[in-house]
Design a protein around this motif. Structure first.
Motif, mmCIF file in Angstrom:
data_model
loop_
_atom_site.group_PDB
_atom_site.id
_atom_site.type_symbol
_atom_site.label_atom_id
_atom_site.label_comp_id
_atom_site.label_asym_id
_atom_site.label_seq_id
_atom_site.Cartn_x
_atom_site.Cartn_y
_atom_site.Cartn_z
ATOM 1 N N GLU A 144 0.855 -1.185 0.000
ATOM 2 C CA GLU A 144 0.000 0.000 0.000
ATOM 3 C C GLU A 144 0.888 1.231 0.000
ATOM 4 O O GLU A 144 1.963 1.217 0.584
ATOM 5 N N LYS A 145 0.441 2.306 -0.630
ATOM 6 C CA LYS A 145 1.230 3.535 -0.635
ATOM 7 C C LYS A 145 1.322 4.063 0.796
ATOM 8 O O LYS A 145 0.299 4.324 1.431
ATOM 9 N N PRO A 146 2.557 4.213 1.320
ATOM 10 C CA PRO A 146 2.705 4.727 2.687
ATOM 11 C C PRO A 146 2.187 6.156 2.807
ATOM 12 O O PRO A 146 2.249 6.937 1.851
ATOM 13 N N GLU A 147 1.689 6.475 3.974
ATOM 14 C CA GLU A 147 1.159 7.814 4.210
ATOM 15 C C GLU A 147 2.189 8.690 4.915
ATOM 16 O O GLU A 147 1.833 9.655 5.583
ATOM 17 N N THR A 148 3.458 8.356 4.763
ATOM 18 C CA THR A 148 4.530 9.149 5.359
ATOM 19 C C THR A 148 5.242 9.906 4.248
ATOM 20 O O THR A 148 4.995 9.698 3.069
ATOM 21 N N GLU A 149 6.143 10.785 4.652
ATOM 22 C CA GLU A 149 6.867 11.621 3.695
ATOM 23 C C GLU A 149 7.914 10.810 2.931
ATOM 24 O O GLU A 149 8.548 9.918 3.485
ATOM 25 N N ILE A 150 8.091 11.151 1.660
ATOM 26 C CA ILE A 150 9.106 10.514 0.825
ATOM 27 C C ILE A 150 10.489 10.936 1.306
ATOM 28 O O ILE A 150 10.723 12.103 1.613
ATOM 29 N N ILE A 151 11.412 9.981 1.376
ATOM 30 C CA ILE A 151 12.818 10.279 1.652
ATOM 31 C C ILE A 151 13.434 10.611 0.294
ATOM 32 O O ILE A 151 13.687 9.717 -0.518
ATOM 33 N N GLU A 152 13.624 11.900 0.051
ATOM 34 C CA GLU A 152 13.961 12.405 -1.285
ATOM 35 C C GLU A 152 15.204 11.767 -1.897
ATOM 36 O O GLU A 152 15.215 11.451 -3.082
ATOM 37 N N HIS A 153 16.265 11.580 -1.112
ATOM 38 C CA HIS A 153 17.508 11.049 -1.681
ATOM 39 C C HIS A 153 17.449 9.543 -1.921
ATOM 40 O O HIS A 153 18.304 8.986 -2.598
ATOM 41 N N GLY A 154 16.446 8.859 -1.371
ATOM 42 C CA GLY A 154 16.229 7.450 -1.654
ATOM 43 C C GLY A 154 17.219 6.477 -1.038
ATOM 44 O O GLY A 154 17.291 5.321 -1.449
ATOM 45 N N ASP A 155 17.982 6.917 -0.039
ATOM 46 C CA ASP A 155 19.036 6.079 0.558
ATOM 47 C C ASP A 155 18.739 5.870 2.045
ATOM 48 O O ASP A 155 18.880 6.796 2.846
ATOM 49 N N TRP A 156 18.360 4.651 2.414
ATOM 50 C CA TRP A 156 17.973 4.335 3.795
ATOM 51 C C TRP A 156 19.140 4.525 4.762
ATOM 52 O O TRP A 156 18.962 5.069 5.853
ATOM 53 N N ILE A 157 20.328 4.110 4.400
ATOM 54 C CA ILE A 157 21.479 4.259 5.297
ATOM 55 C C ILE A 157 21.775 5.740 5.532
ATOM 56 O O ILE A 157 22.006 6.169 6.667
ATOM 57 N N HIS A 158 21.732 6.533 4.490
ATOM 58 C CA HIS A 158 21.938 7.980 4.609
ATOM 59 C C HIS A 158 20.859 8.588 5.508
ATOM 60 O O HIS A 158 21.142 9.427 6.361
ATOM 61 N N TYR A 159 19.634 8.149 5.343
ATOM 62 C CA TYR A 159 18.518 8.624 6.161
ATOM 63 C C TYR A 159 18.756 8.297 7.641
ATOM 64 O O TYR A 159 18.541 9.140 8.513
ATOM 65 N N LEU A 160 19.204 7.077 7.932
ATOM 66 C CA LEU A 160 19.452 6.692 9.332
ATOM 67 C C LEU A 160 20.562 7.541 9.952
ATOM 68 O O LEU A 160 20.472 7.934 11.119
ATOM 69 N N LYS A 161 21.592 7.853 9.176
ATOM 70 C CA LYS A 161 22.678 8.714 9.673
ATOM 71 C C LYS A 161 22.164 10.127 9.943
ATOM 72 O O LYS A 161 22.512 10.733 10.964
ATOM 73 N N GLU A 162 21.338 10.656 9.052
ATOM 74 C CA GLU A 162 20.738 11.979 9.259
ATOM 75 C C GLU A 162 19.879 11.991 10.523
ATOM 76 O O GLU A 162 19.944 12.924 11.321
ATOM 77 N N LYS A 163 19.098 10.956 10.698
ATOM 78 C CA LYS A 163 18.210 10.844 11.865
ATOM 79 C C LYS A 163 19.024 10.789 13.159
ATOM 80 O O LYS A 163 18.681 11.438 14.143
ATOM 81 N N GLU A 164 20.106 10.030 13.148
ATOM 82 C CA GLU A 164 20.978 9.912 14.320
ATOM 83 C C GLU A 164 21.606 11.253 14.663
ATOM 84 O O GLU A 164 21.665 11.629 15.843
ATOM 85 N N LEU A 165 22.046 11.998 13.657
ATOM 86 C CA LEU A 165 22.624 13.333 13.898
ATOM 87 C C LEU A 165 21.595 14.284 14.517
ATOM 88 O O LEU A 165 21.908 15.028 15.436
ATOM 89 N N LYS A 166 20.374 14.250 14.014
ATOM 90 C CA LYS A 166 19.304 15.109 14.559
ATOM 91 C C LYS A 166 19.020 14.777 16.008
ATOM 92 O O LYS A 166 18.774 15.657 16.823
ATOM 93 N N GLU A 167 19.035 13.476 16.347
ATOM 94 C CA GLU A 167 18.748 13.062 17.715
ATOM 95 C C GLU A 167 19.849 13.478 18.673
ATOM 96 O O GLU A 167 19.601 13.735 19.836
ATOM 97 N N LYS A 168 21.103 13.535 18.187
ATOM 98 C CA LYS A 168 22.228 13.960 19.020
ATOM 99 C C LYS A 168 22.187 15.446 19.316
ATOM 100 O O LYS A 168 22.652 15.875 20.356
ATOM 101 N N ASN A 169 21.647 16.227 18.370
ATOM 102 C CA ASN A 169 21.628 17.692 18.539
ATOM 103 C C ASN A 169 20.438 18.172 19.274
ATOM 104 O O ASN A 169 19.501 17.824 19.572
#
Length: 169
Positions: A144-169
């Motif tokens: 089913e089409k997810p009802e969440t926002e698209i991760i524009e760059h399409g890279d899950w590992i990059h997304y997880l690193k971004e998320k981790e940085l946000k949580e640290k700050n």
């Protein structure tokens, strides 16, 4: 239980729930034509990528052959919480690691297949290009089409690193 217009809310909710369950079962049955042959090639974009949870759990470093990393066009990446899903969207692409399973490794591929198909995904065959070599494999697409926002760059590992940085700050 009725709403103001006399409609039965309980049955509407049950029908929706039944509809989703029915949809997933049909997708599972449609997808679960066993991937047969001497080898299976999968494009893995989420927790099955190198270093992540399911990759370690299935020991993919040792139990599959890494062919390379590629972008698969025509799919958007979404966060579903602890793991991602993709869904067909023109103009988007997802980063995926391509792995080949053959011989005794086919049992691991079947375990992954079972996990994904029962998890609300289905297989779609895609053309992949790795270092100018074209091969055919499949990728797991969310039912089913997810009802969440698209991760524009399409890279899950990059997304997880971004998320981790946000949580640290």
């Amino acid at each position: 239980m009725e709403n103001g217009s006399g409609e039965n809310i309980t049955s509407r909710k049950d029908n929706t729930l039944y509809g989703n369950t029915f949809h997933r079962n049909i997708c599972w049955q449609r997808s679960y034509e066993r991937a047969e042959g001497e080898e299976i090639i999968m494009a893995l974009y989420g927790s099955l990528r190198n270093g992540l949870y399911n990759s370690r759990r299935f020991d993919l470093q040792k139990k599959s052959e890494f062919l390379g990393t590629t972008k698969v066009d025509g799919y958007a990446l979404y966060s579903l919480g602890p793991y991602p899903g993709i869904y067909p969207i023109e103009g988007c692409s997802v980063v995926a690691e391509v792995r080949r399973f053959s011989g005794k490794q086919l049992e691991i591929a079947k375990s992954i297949d079972y996990m994904e198909l029962f998890g609300g995904y289905h297989r779609e065959y895609v053309d992949l290009e790795i270092e100018k070599q074209k091969i055919r494999g499949f990728i797991y697409v969310y039912d089913e089409k997810p009802e969440t926002e698209i991760i524009e760059h399409g890279d899950w590992i990059h997304y997880l690193k971004e998320k981790e940085l946000k949580e640290k700050n």
